[in-house]
Each structure stands twice: as C-alpha cells, then as structure tokens.
Design an enzyme around this catalytic site. Structure first.
Site, PDB file in Angstrom:
ATOM      1  N   ARG A   1       0.854  -1.204   0.000  1.00 41.05           N
ATOM      2  CA  ARG A   1       0.000   0.000   0.000  1.00 41.05           C
ATOM      3  C   ARG A   1       0.882   1.244   0.000  1.00 41.05           C
ATOM      4  NH1 ARG A   1      -1.389   2.091   4.635  1.00 41.05           N
ATOM      5  NH2 ARG A   1      -1.898   0.113   5.636  1.00 41.05           N
TER       6      ARG A   1
ATOM      7  N   TYR B   1     -16.182  17.897 -14.846  1.00 39.79           N
ATOM      8  CA  TYR B   1     -16.735  16.544 -14.883  1.00 39.79           C
ATOM      9  C   TYR B   1     -17.763  16.379 -13.750  1.00 39.79           C
ATOM     10  CZ  TYR B   1     -16.888  11.543 -13.984  1.00 39.79           C
ATOM     11  OH  TYR B   1     -17.315  10.276 -13.732  1.00 39.79           O
TER      12      TYR B   1
ATOM     13  N   ASP C   1      -7.034  19.631 -13.784  1.00 38.32           N
ATOM     14  CA  ASP C   1      -7.390  18.296 -14.270  1.00 38.32           C
ATOM     15  C   ASP C   1      -7.054  18.278 -15.756  1.00 38.32           C
ATOM     16  OD1 ASP C   1      -8.652  16.048 -15.319  1.00 38.32           O
ATOM     17  OD2 ASP C   1     -10.274  16.118 -13.846  1.00 38.32           O
TER      18      ASP C   1
ATOM     19  N   LYS D   1      -8.370   7.261 -18.870  1.00 36.59           N
ATOM     20  CA  LYS D   1      -8.689   7.835 -20.190  1.00 36.59           C
ATOM     21  C   LYS D   1      -7.493   7.698 -21.138  1.00 36.59           C
ATOM     22  CE  LYS D   1     -12.348   9.040 -17.854  1.00 36.59           C
ATOM     23  NZ  LYS D   1     -13.468   8.136 -17.726  1.00 36.59           N
TER      24      LYS D   1
HETATM   25  C1  LIG Z   1     -12.067  15.178 -16.665  1.00 41.61           C
HETATM   26  C2  LIG Z   1     -12.262  13.992 -15.761  1.00 41.61           C
HETATM   27  N1  LIG Z   1     -11.674  13.993 -14.557  1.00 41.61           N
HETATM   28  C3  LIG Z   1     -11.826  12.957 -13.695  1.00 41.61           C
HETATM   29  C4  LIG Z   1     -12.601  11.855 -14.026  1.00 41.61           C
HETATM   30  C5  LIG Z   1     -12.759  10.724 -13.059  1.00 41.61           C
HETATM   31  O1  LIG Z   1     -11.970   9.643 -13.454  1.00 41.61           O
HETATM   32  P1  LIG Z   1     -12.283   8.128 -13.033  1.00 41.61           P
HETATM   33  O2  LIG Z   1     -13.514   7.710 -13.759  1.00 41.61           O
HETATM   34  O3  LIG Z   1     -11.046   7.400 -13.437  1.00 41.61           O
HETATM   35  O4  LIG Z   1     -12.491   8.116 -11.540  1.00 41.61           O
HETATM   36  C6  LIG Z   1     -13.226  11.812 -15.291  1.00 41.61           C
HETATM   37  C7  LIG Z   1     -14.059  10.668 -15.665  1.00 41.61           C
HETATM   38  O5  LIG Z   1     -14.728  10.650 -16.673  1.00 41.61           O
HETATM   39  C8  LIG Z   1     -13.050  12.912 -16.168  1.00 41.61           C
HETATM   40  O6  LIG Z   1     -13.643  12.944 -17.384  1.00 41.61           O
END
Ligand SMILES: Cc1ncc(COP(=O)(O)O)c(C=O)c1O
Length: 405
Positions: A57, A109, A180, A205
């Site tokens: 961990r 998001y 992000d 992604k």
């Molecule tokens: C811009 C963005 N940030 C964060 C996330 C969250 O990622 P995760 O689904 O891997 O938790 C997403 C998910 O679609 C996203 O599009």
C-alpha cells in the site's frame, strides 16, 4: 545506464521518457520490462532496514515505475498514483482543511462536481464555481480563506478552455492552482510548465488508452505538496493494484502515437459535422469557429480527441443518433482507442440539476464523441449513416442513467 534512464526528465523527448523513465531493468533478473510485483510484503535484510520496499500500500515497485514515468511526462518531480481519477482528485483536495474555500471551473466533470458539492461540504470546505474562460474575472470570487483554484481545461463536455498561464499570473499569494489535465493528456498540454502547482489525470482515459483499467495520478514539482499527497495516498490507501499500475505504464508508452491519431480523426470528424446541414452546432477547439481557437493553438500541442455536437431535431434525434451508430459505441468514458458516443445530460452529467446543466450548455440534445483511432473514413461514414437514418426521429429513447458514473 539504469540510473541515466531514471534520472532524466525534460532532456529527452516525450516518447523516450514514456518508454524509459522509471523503467530500469530488473536488478535481479535483467527483465527489460518492469515486472508486475504482486507481492504485498517484502523481506527485510534486518529490523529497521528495507531495500526500498516493505508493504505494497505504501510503495510497490510496479506502481513506483509508473509514478515516475507519468511524473516525467508532465515534467514533474513527484507522482502519486490512485485507484481511480476520482481518488486522485480526492487526493489533491486533501490539501484543503475544514474552513478552507475552493474555487473551481464551472463546467467540470460531473463526478468532480459531486465530490466538491456533496462530499467536501460535509468536511466544512466551501466551493464557488466560476467562469474560468475569462482569465481576468477568475479571481473575483477569492475569499480570505481561498486555498485552491481547480481548473479543468478543455472542459467536459462543452470543451471550453481556461488560459492557465494568464490565470496563474494573476494568482493571489497563498492560493494553489490545480489542473485536471485528463482531456488533453500530458502529450498535448503540460500545466506545470504553465505555472500550475499540481496536475491530476484520470489515467482511465488517454494515458491508459485502452479502456481496460481505472486509475488516477497527482503530479507536482513542489516537494511539500508531493509529500502531503503521498502521505494521503498511504493513509487513505486508495492505491491501484500492481496489474493496474502495469497496464497504465504500458498504455502510456504509446500515448504520443495515439494522441496524434485521436487529434487527426477528431479534426476530420469535427469538420464533417460542421459541414452537415442537419447539425446545429459543433464544439471542438480545433475549429476556427471555436471561440477559443487561438488560445487552444497557444496552450495545446493538438486539439484533442473529444468532439461535442448538437444535431438538428432536438433530444429525440440526438438519442436516436446515439443508438444508431455502429462503430461509435453508446457508452460513458473517453480516451480509449475505440470511438464512443454519449449523452452527457443523461449519462456523465446526470448528477447535476437541469438548471446547472443548462447554465453550462449541457442541453439534453448535446452528444459527446470520444473519437478513437479507427480508420477515419469508417467513423465519418458511421456518423453520416446515423444522421441519415434518424432524420425524422421524434420519440425519445429511454436512456436512463442511475448517477453512477
Ligand atoms: C475530466 C475527468 N476527470 C476525472 C474523471 C474521473 O476519473 P475516473 O472515472 O477514473 O475516476 C473523469 C471521468 O470521466 C473525467 O472525465
């Protein structure tokens, strides 16, 4: 040789770093590709002494290789991997404490919006959403307890841009800027080089790239921030397993090649949609008509693989198109090699109220395409056929989304 590979960052090109950084040959066997270390625990040579690893961990060799690789791709010094993008966002906002105030891009998001409004509120952290497309207006909502500005650029799904460098230039002292960078990937945009304090990715992604692994990462050049995030990573324990770490590391090696293909295909798809008579509006930073096209050219090395559009015929037509495509699969997520179509209002952003969605331009008839790397003629043909066969669509299909994504 082994050390030379690990210690470089910006001196080598992007793909060289993706393929080599953090990935020394195994000292025991010479394995060229980092092994998947499933072992939870590590035998110590003596009490109080480790060979760098004791419990998975806290630190795991496969995960550590991936963390160094991804940090290098952002020109960052410290990388902490998490079990999902949301766990990484939660890791980043763990820098805040009760009584702090958070500023955030309005169109983020849906899952990040939910975390900020529903979860952080319970810990006494207040959030104000601001329009970050206007760099001069961003800081107007700053309070004496504002600690972090959260940017998402390009935004999901409206593909609005924030000018990271211009926003950072006006930053009040004592406030951190987190970005992000999931939509752009480090291949197209490097926020740390533009002055941001930390970067987050959903590695689910583009970085993973094959829609077969969920993960996230926080990257920074600030030692104190890096240490605080690493502390949170170990204390909370939302870490990826070794196999997931390996899949992300493997995916990232081909990021530059894939991004080139995503950008090329998305540009062609956006042009096609722009020329269609029965498409109301197309959103893609690579189009001259995009209001921030010049900023996109300045801030990004490519315009990305996401295209959003509104067909003529309203929500019934939009849902019919999402169902009719054969190559584009009707599914959430993005950034994989395969093309996906989704209805943000009903799927990824269903956790927002109607008023919130409309204020962000997420109308019910908006469709978001994650343009993959298939042959572009097949993608365009698929969309052309879906537009043709749905020309008279009138009834709304039952896309029901239970606010899980
Ligand atoms: C811009 C963005 N940030 C964060 C996330 C969250 O990622 P995760 O689904 O891997 O938790 C997403 C998910 O679609 C996203 O599009």
């Amino acid at each position: 040789m082994a050390n030379r590979k690990s210690n470089h960052t910006s001196r080598l090109g992007f793909s060289t770093r993706a393929i080599w950084t953090g990935q020394d040959e195994c000292p025991a066997t010479g394995a060229t590709i980092p092994p998947i270390y499933q072992s939870v625990t590590y035998t110590l040579p003596q009490v109080g002494v480790t060979r760098g690893f004791d419990y998975s961990r806290t630190v795991n060799p496969t995960r550590a290789a991936m963390e160094r690789q991804l940090a290098a791709l952002e020109d960052g010094e410290y990388g902490c991997a998490f079990g999902s993008g949301m766990a990484a966002v939660a890791g980043a906002v763990s820098l805040l404490r009760s009584g702090d105030h958070l500023l955030a891009t309005r169109d983020i998001y849906g899952g990040t919006h939910r975390l900020f409004t529903q979860v952080l509120a319970r810990y006494g952290i207040d959030v104000t959403f601001v329009d970050t497309t206007d760099a001069s207006a961003v800081w107007k909502e700053t309070k004496s307890n504002t600690r972090l500005l959260w940017l998402e650029t390009p935004s999901n799904p409206a593909l609005k841009l924030s000018d990271i460098a211009a926003i950072v230039r006006r930053k009040p002292s004592g406030v951190l800027v987190g970005v992000d960078n999931t939509f752009a990937s480090p291949c197209l945009q490097q926020p740390l080089l533009l002055g941001a304090d930390l970067v987050v990715h959903s590695t689910t992604k583009y970085i993973g790239g094959h829609s077969d692994v969920v993960g996230g990462v926080v990257i920074t050049n600030d030692r104190e921030i890096g240490e605080q995030i690493a502390y949170h990573q170990n204390a909370v324990g939302a870490v990826p397993g070794p196999l997931d770490a390996y899949l992300i590391l493997r995916g990232a090696k081909t990021l530059a090649l894939r991004m080139e293909a995503h950008c090329r295909n998305a540009q062609a798809v956006a042009h096609f949609l722009e020329q269609c008579d029965d498409v109301e509006e197309v959103y893609y930073p690579g189009l001259r008509a995009h209001p921030q096209h010049e900023l996109a050219k300045r801030q990004m090395r490519g315009f990305g693989g996401i295209v959003s559009f509104r067909p003529k015929g309203g929500v019934a037509r939009a849902h019919a198109i999402a169902k009719a495509t054969q190559v584009f699969s009707l599914a959430v997520s993005l950034g994989g090699v395969e093309s996906l179509v989704c209805s943000p209002a009903k799927m990824t952003h269903a956790s927002l109220t109607l008023e919130e969605r409309l204020s962000l331009g997420i109308s019910d008839d908006l469709l978001r395409l994650s343009v993959g790397i298939e042959d572009v003629d097949d993608l365009i043909e698929d969309l052309a056929t879906a537009l043709d066969v749905t020309a008279g669509a009138t009834s709304v299909l039952p896309i029901e989304w239970k606010e899980s994504a």
